[in-house]
Each structure stands twice: as structure tokens, then as C-alpha cells.
Design an enzyme around this catalytic site. Structure first.
Site, PDB file in Angstrom:
ATOM      1  N   THR A 141       0.829  -1.133   0.031  1.00  0.00           N
ATOM      2  CA  THR A 141      -0.085   0.130  -0.013  1.00  0.00           C
ATOM      3  C   THR A 141       0.826   1.154   0.083  1.00  0.00           C
ATOM      4  O   THR A 141       0.418   2.276  -0.521  1.00  0.00           O
ATOM      5  CB  THR A 141      -1.171  -0.047   1.218  1.00  0.00           C
ATOM      6  OG1 THR A 141      -0.084  -0.155   2.439  1.00  0.00           O
ATOM      7  CG2 THR A 141      -2.049  -0.909   1.224  1.00  0.00           C
TER       8      THR A 141
ATOM      9  N   ARG B 128      -8.982  -4.833   1.604  1.00  0.00           N
ATOM     10  CA  ARG B 128      -9.913  -4.660   2.738  1.00  0.00           C
ATOM     11  C   ARG B 128     -10.149  -3.416   3.378  1.00  0.00           C
ATOM     12  O   ARG B 128     -10.853  -3.114   4.217  1.00  0.00           O
ATOM     13  CB  ARG B 128      -9.879  -6.028   3.467  1.00  0.00           C
ATOM     14  CG  ARG B 128     -10.404  -7.233   2.834  1.00  0.00           C
ATOM     15  CD  ARG B 128     -10.263  -8.461   3.421  1.00  0.00           C
ATOM     16  NE  ARG B 128     -10.368  -9.666   2.719  1.00  0.00           N
ATOM     17  CZ  ARG B 128      -9.929 -10.014   1.709  1.00  0.00           C
ATOM     18  NH1 ARG B 128      -9.007  -9.685   1.535  1.00  0.00           N
ATOM     19  NH2 ARG B 128     -10.629 -10.895   1.049  1.00  0.00           N
TER      20      ARG B 128
ATOM     21  N   ASP C 234       2.244  -8.172  -7.604  1.00  0.00           N
ATOM     22  CA  ASP C 234       2.614  -6.976  -8.097  1.00  0.00           C
ATOM     23  C   ASP C 234       4.289  -6.994  -8.481  1.00  0.00           C
ATOM     24  O   ASP C 234       4.878  -5.965  -9.034  1.00  0.00           O
ATOM     25  CB  ASP C 234       2.576  -5.811  -6.954  1.00  0.00           C
ATOM     26  CG  ASP C 234       3.104  -6.205  -5.747  1.00  0.00           C
ATOM     27  OD1 ASP C 234       4.214  -6.777  -5.630  1.00  0.00           O
ATOM     28  OD2 ASP C 234       2.530  -5.520  -4.802  1.00  0.00           O
TER      29      ASP C 234
ATOM     30  N   HIS D 262      -0.203 -16.496  -5.300  1.00  0.00           N
ATOM     31  CA  HIS D 262      -1.342 -15.869  -6.197  1.00  0.00           C
ATOM     32  C   HIS D 262      -0.878 -15.304  -7.405  1.00  0.00           C
ATOM     33  O   HIS D 262      -1.665 -14.502  -8.223  1.00  0.00           O
ATOM     34  CB  HIS D 262      -2.092 -14.764  -5.356  1.00  0.00           C
ATOM     35  CG  HIS D 262      -2.835 -15.362  -4.154  1.00  0.00           C
ATOM     36  ND1 HIS D 262      -3.387 -14.641  -3.131  1.00  0.00           N
ATOM     37  CD2 HIS D 262      -3.227 -16.510  -3.865  1.00  0.00           C
ATOM     38  CE1 HIS D 262      -3.982 -15.303  -2.252  1.00  0.00           C
ATOM     39  NE2 HIS D 262      -3.821 -16.497  -2.557  1.00  0.00           N
TER      40      HIS D 262
ATOM     41  N   CYS E 256      -1.719 -17.980 -22.776  1.00  0.00           N
ATOM     42  CA  CYS E 256      -2.948 -18.528 -23.579  1.00  0.00           C
ATOM     43  C   CYS E 256      -3.321 -19.948 -22.961  1.00  0.00           C
ATOM     44  O   CYS E 256      -2.399 -20.676 -22.573  1.00  0.00           O
ATOM     45  CB  CYS E 256      -2.498 -18.844 -24.936  1.00  0.00           C
ATOM     46  SG  CYS E 256      -3.928 -19.671 -25.989  1.00  0.00           S
TER      47      CYS E 256
ATOM     48  N   CYS F 168      -2.857 -22.847 -25.991  1.00  0.00           N
ATOM     49  CA  CYS F 168      -1.641 -23.317 -26.267  1.00  0.00           C
ATOM     50  C   CYS F 168      -0.575 -23.068 -25.451  1.00  0.00           C
ATOM     51  O   CYS F 168       0.746 -23.463 -25.704  1.00  0.00           O
ATOM     52  CB  CYS F 168      -1.257 -22.704 -27.851  1.00  0.00           C
ATOM     53  SG  CYS F 168      -0.871 -20.870 -27.832  1.00  0.00           S
TER      54      CYS F 168
ATOM     55  N   CYS G 197      -4.012 -19.918 -33.300  1.00  0.00           N
ATOM     56  CA  CYS G 197      -4.508 -20.505 -32.166  1.00  0.00           C
ATOM     57  C   CYS G 197      -6.148 -19.735 -31.635  1.00  0.00           C
ATOM     58  O   CYS G 197      -6.939 -20.667 -31.435  1.00  0.00           O
ATOM     59  CB  CYS G 197      -3.624 -20.266 -30.915  1.00  0.00           C
ATOM     60  SG  CYS G 197      -4.128 -20.776 -29.431  1.00  0.00           S
TER      61      CYS G 197
HETATM   62  P1  NAD Z   1      -5.970  -7.586   2.585  1.00  0.00           P
HETATM   63  O1  NAD Z   1      -6.177  -6.322   1.606  1.00  0.00           O
HETATM   64  O2  NAD Z   1      -6.924  -8.514   2.881  1.00  0.00           O
HETATM   65  O3  NAD Z   1      -5.429  -6.926   3.749  1.00  0.00           O
HETATM   66  C1  NAD Z   1      -4.061  -6.149   3.919  1.00  0.00           C
HETATM   67  C2  NAD Z   1      -3.866  -5.917   5.307  1.00  0.00           C
HETATM   68  O4  NAD Z   1      -2.794  -5.030   5.375  1.00  0.00           O
HETATM   69  C3  NAD Z   1      -4.981  -5.296   6.189  1.00  0.00           C
HETATM   70  O5  NAD Z   1      -5.394  -5.990   7.352  1.00  0.00           O
HETATM   71  C4  NAD Z   1      -4.419  -3.748   6.369  1.00  0.00           C
HETATM   72  O6  NAD Z   1      -4.873  -3.421   7.684  1.00  0.00           O
HETATM   73  C5  NAD Z   1      -2.982  -4.175   6.345  1.00  0.00           C
HETATM   74  N1  NAD Z   1      -2.351  -2.969   5.927  1.00  0.00           N
HETATM   75  C6  NAD Z   1      -2.571  -2.056   5.005  1.00  0.00           C
HETATM   76  N2  NAD Z   1      -1.543  -1.068   4.617  1.00  0.00           N
HETATM   77  C7  NAD Z   1      -0.599  -1.620   5.495  1.00  0.00           C
HETATM   78  C8  NAD Z   1       0.702  -1.098   5.831  1.00  0.00           C
HETATM   79  N3  NAD Z   1       1.372   0.094   4.897  1.00  0.00           N
HETATM   80  N4  NAD Z   1       1.333  -1.548   6.842  1.00  0.00           N
HETATM   81  C9  NAD Z   1       0.726  -2.403   7.618  1.00  0.00           C
HETATM   82  N5  NAD Z   1      -0.351  -3.065   7.635  1.00  0.00           N
HETATM   83  C10 NAD Z   1      -1.199  -2.533   6.444  1.00  0.00           C
HETATM   84  O7  NAD Z   1      -4.717  -8.356   1.591  1.00  0.00           O
HETATM   85  P2  NAD Z   1      -4.373  -9.894   1.660  1.00  0.00           P
HETATM   86  O8  NAD Z   1      -4.544 -10.441   3.111  1.00  0.00           O
HETATM   87  O9  NAD Z   1      -2.983  -9.718   1.212  1.00  0.00           O
HETATM   88  O10 NAD Z   1      -5.359 -10.367   0.649  1.00  0.00           O
HETATM   89  C11 NAD Z   1      -5.876 -10.033  -0.327  1.00  0.00           C
HETATM   90  C12 NAD Z   1      -5.753 -10.672  -1.544  1.00  0.00           C
HETATM   91  O11 NAD Z   1      -5.545  -9.732  -2.531  1.00  0.00           O
HETATM   92  C13 NAD Z   1      -4.502 -11.337  -1.804  1.00  0.00           C
HETATM   93  O12 NAD Z   1      -4.651 -12.769  -1.860  1.00  0.00           O
HETATM   94  C14 NAD Z   1      -3.580 -10.795  -2.911  1.00  0.00           C
HETATM   95  O13 NAD Z   1      -3.421 -11.771  -3.927  1.00  0.00           O
HETATM   96  C15 NAD Z   1      -4.545  -9.831  -3.575  1.00  0.00           C
HETATM   97  N6  NAD Z   1      -3.973  -8.300  -3.522  1.00  0.00           N
HETATM   98  C16 NAD Z   1      -2.621  -8.211  -3.802  1.00  0.00           C
HETATM   99  C17 NAD Z   1      -2.199  -6.791  -4.136  1.00  0.00           C
HETATM  100  C18 NAD Z   1      -0.704  -6.722  -4.603  1.00  0.00           C
HETATM  101  O14 NAD Z   1      -0.304  -7.432  -5.197  1.00  0.00           O
HETATM  102  N7  NAD Z   1       0.009  -5.481  -4.057  1.00  0.00           N
HETATM  103  C19 NAD Z   1      -3.171  -5.799  -3.783  1.00  0.00           C
HETATM  104  C20 NAD Z   1      -4.404  -6.060  -3.395  1.00  0.00           C
HETATM  105  C21 NAD Z   1      -4.884  -7.413  -3.373  1.00  0.00           C
END
Ligand code: NAD
Length: 259
Positions: free
Chosen positions: A28, A36, A106, A123, A131, A134, A160
Site C-alpha cells: 500500500t 479490505r 505486483d 497468487h 494462452c 496453447c 490459435c
Molecule cells: P488484504 O487487503 O485482505 O489485507 C491487507 C492488510 O494489510 C489489512 O489488514 C490492512 O490493515 C493491512 N495494511 C494495509 N496497509 C498496511 C501498511 N502500510 N502497513 C501495515 N499493514 C497494512 O490483503 P491480503 O491479506 O494480502 O489478501 C488480499 C488478496 O488480494 C491477496 O490474496 C492478494 O493476492 C490480493 N491483492 C494483492 C495486491 C498486490 O499484489 N499488491 C493488492 C491487493 C490485493
């Protein structure tokens, strides 16, 4: 106040296998919203719509998926690794990190400099596509060019014409077997298991800390908000993943240099 970060650094110095398990909260601070938190992705889109079954099931399902993918991909593409990603590379270079198991798609751990074989992606990875007929691989950047130039549902090059799917695990899709087994093995073999930025509600990925804890590892959870596994943790830090990891890596590094 107790020095929680100092305690984790001590444990990391003493551990022989530290495994870090990362979720969306790891990225983030790189500008990629999590799922979430308020204003997260699912505040704006209905997850029930973007399932593997809907994608495979109809052209309309794929159209809806790519409509979303077209807007989300540039966010991932633009993002840069943050100090937390760099801190994990520091720990690895210091020989204090076995591997990262990530739910993220990411590619930021690799872009920060962790070797690909040290990153277990549960994930998948949003920078690649394939694809389904193929198995021809596609760079997701190329697919984005197609979408930007008006293609609505990308298909494989002729003759394909198969369905192209990003190499991410969609809702309702099985996790990749090899990666899941490898992650379970590494979790069980760890003696320090650090969860970073995961709500620990997405299964089966959220089983990983359970495997580690049951096998005798210390469990640390670094997350801004509570998780269902907090009561299992040996230590909780409710802080920023980037700041906490940077602090841990700095303390580990300075201790190793001074000894
Ligand atoms: P989630 O969104 O369910 O939870 C993220 C958690 O991180 C939350 O509990 C939040 O409070 C906490 N959080 C947010 N920013 C924070 C920070 N800077 N420092 C500390 N804590 C922080 O995420 P999840 O459990 O990874 O599951 C969501 C699914 O979504 C995963 O399976 C993933 O594949 C996918 N996803 C991936 C990305 C990415 O690749 N960056 C982004 C969004 C969702």
C-alpha cells in the site's frame, strides 16, 4: 514502551530460517491499494463478479474482467518498491532471510532485488499472461497495449485464438500446486515466521502461519489492523510495514557490523 522492533531484530539474528509472509499491506505504501481497507479495491468492485468461473464461462465475463484489468494494471506497473521491500533485500543479503512467501501479484519483491527463487508467489504475478489453449506466454504489458488500442477481449495470435488469461490466481481458482507445497515446506522449516500486511482471511494462503507455528516457529505479525491469528502470535506490531521492516533491517545490519 517495550521495544517490539528490537525484539524481532534479536529473533532474526538468532534464527536460522526466517520466512516472511507478505500480503497487500506490504505494497500500500507503494501506492497499490489493498482489498479490505476502506477505499480498497472491493469498496469499488464486487468480488463475486470477478471469479475464474465467470472468466472461463463467457465472453461477457472476460469482457468485464479485462475492463477492470485495464484500469488496475497501470497502478501495479507504475508502483515502485518501498523501503519495506528494500529492507527484505537487505535481510536476505545479510543471510538473515530464507524466503518470502507472498500473496501479492505486483512483482515488487523481485523488482527490489530479491532473486526470483527466493519469492514464492501463491497468487501468481500480474506482469505475465498466458494462452489457456496453447500455453503461449505473453507479457502483460503487450496485452495492455492491445486493450489501450481498442481490443476488448484479448485472444491468442492466429491460428490459435485461445483465451488469454493473466497469470494471477482468480477467486474460485485453485492455488498453484508447486508453489503451495513449497511454501508449506518452507513455513514448517522456519524458526521465525513474520507476517507483514495481511488480513489473514484469504485461505488457503492464511494457513501458512499456522503451519509455521505448529512446527515450532516464533510467529510475528506486523499489520495495521487486527487479524484472526493475533492470539497465536508471539509478538504483534500494529504499524507501517515499510517503517517496521526498515527498522528491523537497520538494527540487524548494525548488530552484524558491530560484531
Ligand atoms: P488484504 O487487503 O485482505 O489485507 C491487507 C492488510 O494489510 C489489512 O489488514 C490492512 O490493515 C493491512 N495494511 C494495509 N496497509 C498496511 C501498511 N502500510 N502497513 C501495515 N499493514 C497494512 O490483503 P491480503 O491479506 O494480502 O489478501 C488480499 C488478496 O488480494 C491477496 O490474496 C492478494 O493476492 C490480493 N491483492 C494483492 C495486491 C498486490 O499484489 N499488491 C493488492 C491487493 C490485493
Amino acid at each position: 514502551m517495550k521495544d517490539l522492533v528490537g525484539q524481532v531484530a534479536e529473533w532474526a539474528l538468532g534464527a536460522s530460517r526466517t520466512v516472511v509472509f507478505t500480503g497487500a499491506g506490504m505494497s500500500t505504501e507503494s501506492g497499490i491499494p489493498d482489498f479490505r481497507s476502506p477505499r480498497g479495491v472491493w469498496d469499488r468492485f464486487d468480488p463475486n463478479e470477478f471469479t475464474f468461473q465467470n472468466f472461463i464461462g463467457s465472453e461477457e465475463g472476460r469482457r468485464r474482467y479485462w475492463e477492470l484489468g485495464r484500469t488496475v494494471y497501470p497502478v501495479v506497473k507504475r508502483a515502485e518498491p518501498n523501503p519495506g521491500h528494500h529492507a527484505l533485500v537487505t535481510l536476505w543479503r545479510l543471510g538473515r532471510l530464507d524466503c518470502v512467501i507472498t500473496q501479492n501479484i505486483d512483482n515488487l519483491h523481485q523488482r527490489a532485488g530479491l532473486p526470483a527463487e527466493r519469492v514464492i508467489e501463491l497468487h501468481g504475478n500480474a506482469t505475465r499472461a498466458r494462452c489457456l489453449a496453447c500455453e503461449r506466454p505473453y507479457d502483460r504489458a503487450l496485452i495492455q497495449d492491445w486493450l489501450e488500442s481498442g481490443v476488448v477481449v484479448p485472444t491468442c495470435e492466429p491460428p490459435c485464438g485461445g483465451v488469454i488469461k493473466p497469470r494471477t490466481v482468480m477467486f474460485g481458482e485453485a492455488m498453484p500446486r508447486e508453489e503451495t507445497e513449497e511454501a508449506e515446506r518452507r513455513a514448517r522449516a522456519s524458526d521465525l515466521f513474520v507476517v507483514v500486511g495481511s488480513s489473514l482471511v484469504v485461505y488457503p494462503a492464511a494457513h501458512m502461519p499456522v503451519h509455521a507455528k505448529r512446527a515450532g516457529a516464533r510467529l510475528v505479525i506486523v499489520n495495521r489492523t487486527p487479524t484472526p491469528q493475533d492470539s497465536e502470535a508471539d509478538l504483534l506490531i500494529a504499524g507501517s510495514s515499510a517503517a517496521v521492516l526498515a527498522d528491523i533491517a537497520e538494527r540487524v545490519a548494525s548488530r552484524l557490523v558491530s560484531t
